[in-house]
Design a protein around this motif. Structure first.
Motif, PDB file in Angstrom:
ATOM      1  N   PHE A  76      19.162  20.611 -33.771  1.00 55.66           N
ATOM      2  CA  PHE A  76      18.410  21.436 -34.346  1.00 55.66           C
ATOM      3  C   PHE A  76      17.160  22.124 -33.584  1.00 55.66           C
ATOM      4  O   PHE A  76      16.950  23.227 -33.714  1.00 55.66           O
ATOM      5  CB  PHE A  76      17.494  20.516 -35.360  1.00 55.66           C
ATOM      6  CG  PHE A  76      18.402  20.016 -36.610  1.00 55.66           C
ATOM      7  CD1 PHE A  76      19.527  20.606 -36.943  1.00 55.66           C
ATOM      8  CD2 PHE A  76      17.803  18.965 -37.233  1.00 55.66           C
ATOM      9  CE1 PHE A  76      20.355  20.292 -37.886  1.00 55.66           C
ATOM     10  CE2 PHE A  76      18.638  18.844 -38.719  1.00 55.66           C
ATOM     11  CZ  PHE A  76      19.868  19.401 -38.705  1.00 55.66           C
ATOM     12  N   ALA A  88      13.012  23.736 -38.416  1.00 55.68           N
ATOM     13  CA  ALA A  88      13.641  22.235 -38.434  1.00 55.68           C
ATOM     14  C   ALA A  88      12.627  21.405 -38.675  1.00 55.68           C
ATOM     15  O   ALA A  88      11.351  21.215 -38.431  1.00 55.68           O
ATOM     16  CB  ALA A  88      14.261  22.146 -37.047  1.00 55.68           C
ATOM     17  N   PHE A 137       9.691  23.387 -34.870  1.00 53.81           N
ATOM     18  CA  PHE A 137      10.139  22.236 -35.049  1.00 53.81           C
ATOM     19  C   PHE A 137       9.098  21.180 -35.532  1.00 53.81           C
ATOM     20  O   PHE A 137       8.131  20.802 -34.841  1.00 53.81           O
ATOM     21  CB  PHE A 137      10.418  21.774 -33.628  1.00 53.81           C
ATOM     22  CG  PHE A 137      11.724  20.463 -33.776  1.00 53.81           C
ATOM     23  CD1 PHE A 137      13.038  20.682 -33.505  1.00 53.81           C
ATOM     24  CD2 PHE A 137      11.210  19.242 -33.820  1.00 53.81           C
ATOM     25  CE1 PHE A 137      13.865  19.589 -33.427  1.00 53.81           C
ATOM     26  CE2 PHE A 137      11.820  18.232 -33.622  1.00 53.81           C
ATOM     27  CZ  PHE A 137      13.390  18.279 -33.674  1.00 53.81           C
ATOM     28  N   TYR A 155      16.712  23.254 -41.423  1.00 57.20           N
ATOM     29  CA  TYR A 155      17.424  22.208 -40.853  1.00 57.20           C
ATOM     30  C   TYR A 155      16.622  20.874 -41.115  1.00 57.20           C
ATOM     31  O   TYR A 155      15.403  20.821 -40.656  1.00 57.20           O
ATOM     32  CB  TYR A 155      17.754  22.421 -39.320  1.00 57.20           C
ATOM     33  CG  TYR A 155      17.994  23.855 -39.096  1.00 57.20           C
ATOM     34  CD1 TYR A 155      19.398  24.114 -39.447  1.00 57.20           C
ATOM     35  CD2 TYR A 155      17.361  24.718 -38.234  1.00 57.20           C
ATOM     36  CE1 TYR A 155      19.790  25.502 -39.349  1.00 57.20           C
ATOM     37  CE2 TYR A 155      17.955  25.975 -37.981  1.00 57.20           C
ATOM     38  CZ  TYR A 155      19.104  26.334 -38.418  1.00 57.20           C
ATOM     39  OH  TYR A 155      19.609  27.644 -38.183  1.00 57.20           O
ATOM     40  N   HIS A 157      16.650  16.766 -40.993  1.00 55.26           N
ATOM     41  CA  HIS A 157      17.143  15.555 -40.454  1.00 55.26           C
ATOM     42  C   HIS A 157      16.302  14.552 -41.083  1.00 55.26           C
ATOM     43  O   HIS A 157      15.284  14.307 -40.767  1.00 55.26           O
ATOM     44  CB  HIS A 157      17.043  15.456 -38.942  1.00 55.26           C
ATOM     45  CG  HIS A 157      17.468  14.204 -38.229  1.00 55.26           C
ATOM     46  ND1 HIS A 157      17.140  13.623 -37.111  1.00 55.26           N
ATOM     47  CD2 HIS A 157      18.160  13.201 -38.864  1.00 55.26           C
ATOM     48  CE1 HIS A 157      17.560  12.612 -36.874  1.00 55.26           C
ATOM     49  NE2 HIS A 157      18.245  12.247 -37.732  1.00 55.26           N
ATOM     50  N   SER A 184      22.028  26.662 -43.811  1.00 55.48           N
ATOM     51  CA  SER A 184      21.113  25.554 -43.579  1.00 55.48           C
ATOM     52  C   SER A 184      21.897  24.265 -43.504  1.00 55.48           C
ATOM     53  O   SER A 184      22.942  24.260 -43.485  1.00 55.48           O
ATOM     54  CB  SER A 184      20.235  25.351 -44.874  1.00 55.48           C
ATOM     55  OG  SER A 184      21.313  25.335 -45.998  1.00 55.48           O
TER      56      SER A 184
END
Length: 515
Positions: A76, A88, A137, A155, A157, A184
């Motif tokens: 990412f 992200a 991020f 993105y 996680h 995505s």
């Protein structure tokens, strides 16, 4: 040539990681991020999905410490670094893991090599890197049901999802923020945490990803696929029947089985079912919960019937002090493998308890006294004011001595209690009128289980144990557990060849087991 290399850095994550990203080793040194075999397998699986025109919607069920979080952060980071207007978002299980993951992203940016052009940071905070390219991020800790509601996320996680509070509500809040297109990506990864409670959402998601009709894909990585999980083979190494069957079924070698045996003995104190949960060999093993007791009945029966004398080791005293007008105050006196005495009092106050402890210490020549902090603080202060320097307050909910292994001191003490019962030759509970109550208290405790994403072991909360069993409070087992709270100094006489020489006292140490 330069443009070709820049294009490869942008499009080839393996190449970008190897040449541009730095990770921290266990010794705090920096080294290039070279994929291990699990990370490479995961990378190829994700790239294959994209090549086949499928969305990256991944459920990673993993064994512990195989590096998938590091891989996902690098993936990412590359995307937001090279592509303008991309966001992200990482959501982790605890504040500690959140900080660790963010420091990883910050380290990636800080150590990018020259002359690689890198966008200037507009914001560098504890939870966000914002680039001048309008990419960012971000990271947060799972908790609020509405986290991420106002964001646009390209993105996502989800780290250690099986340990999130309110996972289903959090995901319901996050998913609408993610564009439903091929660009995505969503990666949910975790070790298993059972099939109910916190772990239910992840368990259900793993099963969803195993269905070919689902847009989700479950990827599983058993422990034996990790190239680092091997150890040297001892000279006397002989496979058990179970190990022989595992070797045959999964085509393992003896170095892998030697590592397996070592981790079960060293890290899980013989609890094979915990190893299977944290380092599964198949998906079914990952979600195995046995409900085993803390101390098996065979060890309790042996301790009841054993008869042995106290060895020449320090006498330790555990005091589970009750609040005035509350539960019983219980005191256990132990010398090595033998319980010398158990005292219980229905009515107690701080001054009286201080007097009783003083007499017990004098009578048994006790080396250390461990008092429960919750209701023993006043008694402790009285003892210290009278000059007693071998008394220690113990907070059950406080940090364990081995805090990297246990969630709190209570779990650590009870694990030490368990190992005490299971030592070769057994132990002796003594001949007291409270022996049966002590055994009953111990029997209601289930075995320790991993309680967080780091695999720290914890004991079920006391209120949950008492609620299920009807026991008001396990005062007797708590008092015994306190005798394992810390290391105890042992006076050892040094052997001298000449009898006429003085014999100085050398201070050595024995562990809580006093073996």
């Amino acid at each position: 040539m330069v443009l070709a290399k820049e294009r490869r850095l942008k499009e080839d994550l393996n190449f970008f990681a190897r040449h541009c990203l730095k990770i921290k080793t266990k010794n705090d040194a920096l080294q290039p991020f070279i994929f291990n075999n699990i990370q490479m397998k995961n990378h190829l699986a994700l790239e294959d999905l994209k090549a086949r025109g499928k969305k990256v919607r991944i459920v990673n069920l993993k064994s512990r410490q195989v590096g998938l979080s590091t891989y996902t952060e690098s993936r990412f980071f590359q995307k937001v670094f090279f592509h303008p207007g991309r966001n992200a978002f990482v959501l982790s299980e605890s504040s500690d893991s959140t900080a660790n993951i963010f420091s990883m992203a910050h380290r990636f940016y800080k150590n990018l090599p020259e002359p690689l052009p890198k966008p200037r940071l507009l914001k560098d905070s504890s939870d966000m890197l914002e680039f001048e390219t309008d990419s960012n991020f971000r990271i947060a800790t799972a908790g609020s049901r509405s986290v991420g509601r106002s964001m646009t996320i390209n993105y996502l996680h989800g780290s250690e999802v099986a340990f999130w509070e309110n996972a289903e509500d959090i995901i319901a809040s996050l998913f609408p923020a993610i564009p439903n297109n091929l660009d995505s990506e969503i990666i949910l990864e975790s070790t298993a945490n059972g099939i109910s409670g916190k772990g239910k959402f992840f368990f259900d998601k793993v099963n969803e990803g195993l269905d070919d009709r689902s847009e989700w894909t479950t990827l599983f990585y058993p422990w034996y696929e990790h190239e680092e999980y091997i150890s040297e083979i001892p000279a006397d190494f002989v496979l058990t029947e179970e190990e022989q069957e595992i070797k045959r079924l999964y085509r393992l070698n003896d170095k892998q089985l030697s590592w397996r045996r070592l981790i079960i003995a060293r890290d899980y104190k013989g609890r094979e079912h915990l190893f299977k949960q944290e380092f599964p060999i198949c998906i079914q093993e990952a979600f195995l919960r046995t409900g085993t007791p803390l101390v098996a009945l065979e060890y309790l029966e042996k301790a009841r019937k054993n008869v042995m004398s106290a060895s020449a080791v320090p006498v330790v005293v555990g005091v589970d002090a009750a609040r005035e007008g509350g539960d019983r105050t219980v005191i256990v006196v132990r010398a090595g493998r033998v319980i010398l005495a158990i005292y219980a009092f229905d009515e107690m106050n701080q001054a009286r308890l201080a007097g009783i402890i003083t007499r017990i210490v004098d009578y048994y020549k006790a080396k250390r006294v461990f008092i429960d902090f919750a209701y023993g603080l006043g008694t402790y202060d009285l003892l210290v004011s009278r000059g007693m320097d071998n008394v220690e307050l113990v907070e059950f909910g406080g940090h364990a001595i081995y805090k990297e292994r246990y969630v709190n001191r209570r779990a650590e003490m009870y694990d030490n209690l368990r190992t005490w019962f299971m030592q070769e030759g057994g132990v002796y509970l003594g001949d007291t009128k409270y022996t049966e109550e002590l055994i009953a208290d111990i029997m209601i405790h289930p075995d320790l289980e991993p309680q967080d994403s780091n695999g720290k072991l914890g004991l079920e909360k006391k209120k949950e144990i008492t609620k299920k069993t009807g026991v008001k409070s396990p005062d007797f087992s708590d008092a015994l557990a306190l005798t394992f709270a810390s290391f105890v100094p042992l006076e050892v006489e040094a052997k001298q060849e000449e009898d006429f020489l003085p014999k100085p006292q050398k201070k050595g140490f024995v562990t809580w087991a006093d073996r």
